[in-house]
Design a protein around this motif. Structure first.
Motif, PDB file in Angstrom:
ATOM      1  N   ASP A  19      36.956  35.643  37.797  1.00  0.00           N
ATOM      2  CA  ASP A  19      36.260  34.371  37.552  1.00  0.00           C
ATOM      3  C   ASP A  19      37.157  33.196  37.927  1.00  0.00           C
ATOM      4  O   ASP A  19      36.715  32.227  38.560  1.00  0.00           O
ATOM      5  CB  ASP A  19      35.857  34.253  36.078  1.00  0.00           C
ATOM      6  N   ASP A  20      38.416  33.266  37.520  1.00  0.00           N
ATOM      7  CA  ASP A  20      39.360  32.185  37.812  1.00  0.00           C
ATOM      8  C   ASP A  20      39.579  32.041  39.316  1.00  0.00           C
ATOM      9  O   ASP A  20      39.622  30.923  39.847  1.00  0.00           O
ATOM     10  CB  ASP A  20      40.685  32.453  37.103  1.00  0.00           C
ATOM     11  N   ILE A  21      39.711  33.169  40.004  1.00  0.00           N
ATOM     12  CA  ILE A  21      39.924  33.117  41.457  1.00  0.00           C
ATOM     13  C   ILE A  21      38.686  32.552  42.153  1.00  0.00           C
ATOM     14  O   ILE A  21      38.797  31.744  43.092  1.00  0.00           O
ATOM     15  CB  ILE A  21      40.263  34.518  41.992  1.00  0.00           C
ATOM     16  N   GLU A  22      37.507  32.961  41.693  1.00  0.00           N
ATOM     17  CA  GLU A  22      36.275  32.403  42.276  1.00  0.00           C
ATOM     18  C   GLU A  22      36.211  30.899  42.086  1.00  0.00           C
ATOM     19  O   GLU A  22      35.800  30.159  42.996  1.00  0.00           O
ATOM     20  CB  GLU A  22      35.052  33.065  41.636  1.00  0.00           C
ATOM     21  N   GLN A  23      36.600  30.425  40.912  1.00  0.00           N
ATOM     22  CA  GLN A  23      36.601  28.984  40.668  1.00  0.00           C
ATOM     23  C   GLN A  23      37.530  28.279  41.643  1.00  0.00           C
ATOM     24  O   GLN A  23      37.196  27.207  42.184  1.00  0.00           O
ATOM     25  CB  GLN A  23      37.031  28.691  39.226  1.00  0.00           C
ATOM     26  N   ARG A  24      38.675  28.873  41.884  1.00  0.00           N
ATOM     27  CA  ARG A  24      39.629  28.288  42.826  1.00  0.00           C
ATOM     28  C   ARG A  24      39.039  28.264  44.237  1.00  0.00           C
ATOM     29  O   ARG A  24      39.207  27.283  44.981  1.00  0.00           O
ATOM     30  CB  ARG A  24      40.939  29.071  42.810  1.00  0.00           C
ATOM     31  N   HIS A  50      39.002  36.001  53.824  1.00  0.00           N
ATOM     32  CA  HIS A  50      39.630  37.292  54.079  1.00  0.00           C
ATOM     33  C   HIS A  50      40.568  37.534  52.899  1.00  0.00           C
ATOM     34  O   HIS A  50      41.531  36.784  52.703  1.00  0.00           O
ATOM     35  CB  HIS A  50      40.395  37.251  55.398  1.00  0.00           C
ATOM     36  N   ILE A  51      40.282  38.543  52.117  1.00  0.00           N
ATOM     37  CA  ILE A  51      40.986  38.742  50.853  1.00  0.00           C
ATOM     38  C   ILE A  51      41.989  39.876  50.989  1.00  0.00           C
ATOM     39  O   ILE A  51      41.653  40.974  51.436  1.00  0.00           O
ATOM     40  CB  ILE A  51      39.998  39.021  49.711  1.00  0.00           C
ATOM     41  N   VAL A  52      43.223  39.578  50.583  1.00  0.00           N
ATOM     42  CA  VAL A  52      44.312  40.549  50.620  1.00  0.00           C
ATOM     43  C   VAL A  52      44.890  40.646  49.218  1.00  0.00           C
ATOM     44  O   VAL A  52      45.264  39.630  48.627  1.00  0.00           O
ATOM     45  CB  VAL A  52      45.419  40.119  51.606  1.00  0.00           C
ATOM     46  N   GLY A  53      44.951  41.859  48.675  1.00  0.00           N
ATOM     47  CA  GLY A  53      45.490  42.031  47.331  1.00  0.00           C
ATOM     48  C   GLY A  53      46.413  43.213  47.241  1.00  0.00           C
ATOM     49  O   GLY A  53      46.184  44.245  47.868  1.00  0.00           O
ATOM     50  N   TRP A 101      42.927  45.306  43.009  1.00  0.00           N
ATOM     51  CA  TRP A 101      41.801  45.537  42.107  1.00  0.00           C
ATOM     52  C   TRP A 101      40.896  44.301  42.089  1.00  0.00           C
ATOM     53  O   TRP A 101      39.670  44.403  42.253  1.00  0.00           O
ATOM     54  CB  TRP A 101      42.343  45.847  40.714  1.00  0.00           C
ATOM     55  N   ALA A 102      41.502  43.124  41.907  1.00  0.00           N
ATOM     56  CA  ALA A 102      40.721  41.885  41.904  1.00  0.00           C
ATOM     57  C   ALA A 102      40.021  41.667  43.242  1.00  0.00           C
ATOM     58  O   ALA A 102      38.889  41.171  43.294  1.00  0.00           O
ATOM     59  CB  ALA A 102      41.625  40.700  41.577  1.00  0.00           C
ATOM     60  N   ALA A 103      40.683  42.052  44.333  1.00  0.00           N
ATOM     61  CA  ALA A 103      40.081  41.880  45.657  1.00  0.00           C
ATOM     62  C   ALA A 103      38.812  42.709  45.810  1.00  0.00           C
ATOM     63  O   ALA A 103      37.806  42.242  46.361  1.00  0.00           O
ATOM     64  CB  ALA A 103      41.098  42.274  46.737  1.00  0.00           C
ATOM     65  N   PHE A 104      38.826  43.946  45.317  1.00  0.00           N
ATOM     66  CA  PHE A 104      37.619  44.772  45.364  1.00  0.00           C
ATOM     67  C   PHE A 104      36.494  44.146  44.550  1.00  0.00           C
ATOM     68  O   PHE A 104      35.326  44.168  44.951  1.00  0.00           O
ATOM     69  CB  PHE A 104      37.915  46.182  44.839  1.00  0.00           C
ATOM     70  N   GLU A 105      36.824  43.585  43.389  1.00  0.00           N
ATOM     71  CA  GLU A 105      35.797  42.952  42.555  1.00  0.00           C
ATOM     72  C   GLU A 105      35.241  41.700  43.229  1.00  0.00           C
ATOM     73  O   GLU A 105      34.038  41.410  43.134  1.00  0.00           O
ATOM     74  CB  GLU A 105      36.377  42.611  41.183  1.00  0.00           C
ATOM     75  N   LEU A 106      36.076  40.949  43.928  1.00  0.00           N
ATOM     76  CA  LEU A 106      35.590  39.789  44.671  1.00  0.00           C
ATOM     77  C   LEU A 106      34.665  40.221  45.803  1.00  0.00           C
ATOM     78  O   LEU A 106      33.656  39.564  46.081  1.00  0.00           O
ATOM     79  CB  LEU A 106      36.767  38.982  45.221  1.00  0.00           C
ATOM     80  N   LEU A 137      38.561  42.817  53.609  1.00  0.00           N
ATOM     81  CA  LEU A 137      39.341  43.179  52.431  1.00  0.00           C
ATOM     82  C   LEU A 137      40.510  44.058  52.858  1.00  0.00           C
ATOM     83  O   LEU A 137      40.313  45.082  53.511  1.00  0.00           O
ATOM     84  CB  LEU A 137      38.443  43.922  51.437  1.00  0.00           C
ATOM     85  N   THR A 138      41.709  43.634  52.502  1.00  0.00           N
ATOM     86  CA  THR A 138      42.909  44.436  52.711  1.00  0.00           C
ATOM     87  C   THR A 138      43.512  44.739  51.353  1.00  0.00           C
ATOM     88  O   THR A 138      43.955  43.827  50.644  1.00  0.00           O
ATOM     89  CB  THR A 138      43.941  43.703  53.588  1.00  0.00           C
ATOM     90  N   ALA A 139      43.492  46.014  50.959  1.00  0.00           N
ATOM     91  CA  ALA A 139      43.993  46.431  49.654  1.00  0.00           C
ATOM     92  C   ALA A 139      45.308  47.181  49.858  1.00  0.00           C
ATOM     93  O   ALA A 139      45.325  48.263  50.441  1.00  0.00           O
ATOM     94  CB  ALA A 139      42.979  47.320  48.954  1.00  0.00           C
ATOM     95  N   ILE A 140      46.394  46.590  49.388  1.00  0.00           N
ATOM     96  CA  ILE A 140      47.727  47.161  49.550  1.00  0.00           C
ATOM     97  C   ILE A 140      48.147  47.822  48.240  1.00  0.00           C
ATOM     98  O   ILE A 140      48.305  47.143  47.221  1.00  0.00           O
ATOM     99  CB  ILE A 140      48.747  46.083  49.947  1.00  0.00           C
ATOM    100  N   ALA A 141      48.286  49.147  48.242  1.00  0.00           N
ATOM    101  CA  ALA A 141      48.645  49.898  47.033  1.00  0.00           C
ATOM    102  C   ALA A 141      47.845  49.391  45.827  1.00  0.00           C
ATOM    103  O   ALA A 141      48.422  48.997  44.809  1.00  0.00           O
ATOM    104  CB  ALA A 141      50.144  49.788  46.765  1.00  0.00           C
TER     105      ALA A 141
END
Length: 280
Positions: free
Chosen positions: A69-74, A84-87, A93-98, A107-111
């Motif tokens: 929620d906080d990241i979406e607000q930002r 393009h979301i990298v987490g 985890w947050a990137a997948f939820e976004l 989406l780039t999910a690193i470990a």
């Protein structure tokens, strides 16, 4: 410590960088600079709720949805409908939820964390690792970053984050210790992890996705630490295996991570861009 201003630099395709548990936006300093310097990317890296330099948690019962929620607000404040979301780790985890909320162009999910169902050995193993690290965090909080000069302490500090024994550069390791020992969300997020499931419905991802696995990852070691993702991600997801690096590869191989992110975005940006969208 007062809240940090997020890293925000460059122009071009919007790129959101999300950090691991116990860390802050500082882990992205070099990668963010590299991406912004290309002239093709507008990079934004905030510190998440409850972490050192981030906004305070609105509730003791902090959970992933609140972080997102906080990241979406930002993102809304920047005028970014998508990015393009990298987490990395918790940031993954947050990137997948976004992505599930329709906010990801790629989406780039690193470990990434969250690779478990409601009850799994992998989840309980992960929580146990952080609980066992609690006394070390308390000692480091009392002594400060100079604890790294004590015998064997530097190696113990680098084990969770780095592949090579010497770990990341001294300044970055000291910043990690400072962030970890001042993370107000430590207990909150461990409790959340225990009583909630991990990532669900991964097969329904719509954005181009790459899963980045680190050979020397001691937080989510191969194969058990990433089996859930390999079994549940759609067949279209790309899997990249990085040799010789640990759980936070941005600190030991920033050039490699920058190139990996830029290449993936470049290959997918034309098809995912929102015409007319403001990016800053």
């Amino acid at each position: 410590m007062a809240q940090r201003e997020p890293i925000h630099a460059g122009t071009g395709e919007p790129v959101l960088l999300l950090h691991p548990f116990l860390c802050s936006q500082n882990v992205w300093n070099t990668v963010a600079d590299d991406l912004a310097a290309t002239g093709r990317f507008e990079v934004y890296a905030p510190t998440m709720l409850g972490h050192h330099g981030g906004r305070p948690s609105p509730s003791w019962l902090l959970h992933t949805a609140m972080l997102v929620d906080d990241i979406e607000q930002r993102m809304d404040e920047l005028g970014w409908q998508t990015a393009h979301i990298v987490g990395n780790s918790l940031g993954g985890w947050a990137a997948f939820e976004l992505e599930r909320r329709g906010r990801a162009r790629t989406l780039t999910a690193i470990a990434p964390a969250g690779g478990w169902p409601h009850h799994s050995l992998s989840k309980y193993e992960t929580v146990l690792k952080f609980v066992l690290g609690g006394p070390a965090l308390i000692a480091a909080r009392l002594v400060g970053p100079r604890i790294l000069t004590w015998p064997f302490v530097r190696r113990l500090a680098t084990l969770p984050v780095s592949g090579p024994a010497d770990g990341p550069p001294e300044a970055e390791l000291r910043a990690l210790v400072e962030d970890a020992t001042h993370c107000r969300a430590y207990l909150q997020l461990l409790v959340k992890t225990l009583h909630l499931p991990g990532l669900l419905e991964l097969a329904g991802l719509g954005a181009p996705t790459q899963l980045v696995l680190c050979e020397k990852d001691r937080v989510f070691p191969t194969p058990r630490g990433n089996r859930y993702f390999l079994q549940h991600l759609p067949d279209s997801a790309e899997v990249v295996r990085l040799p010789g690096v640990g759980h936070i590869p941005m600190l030991e191989a920033p050039d490699q991570i920058s190139a990996l992110i830029a290449d993936f975005i470049d290959r997918h940006s034309d098809s995912r861009a929102d015409p007319g969208q403001a990016t800053g």
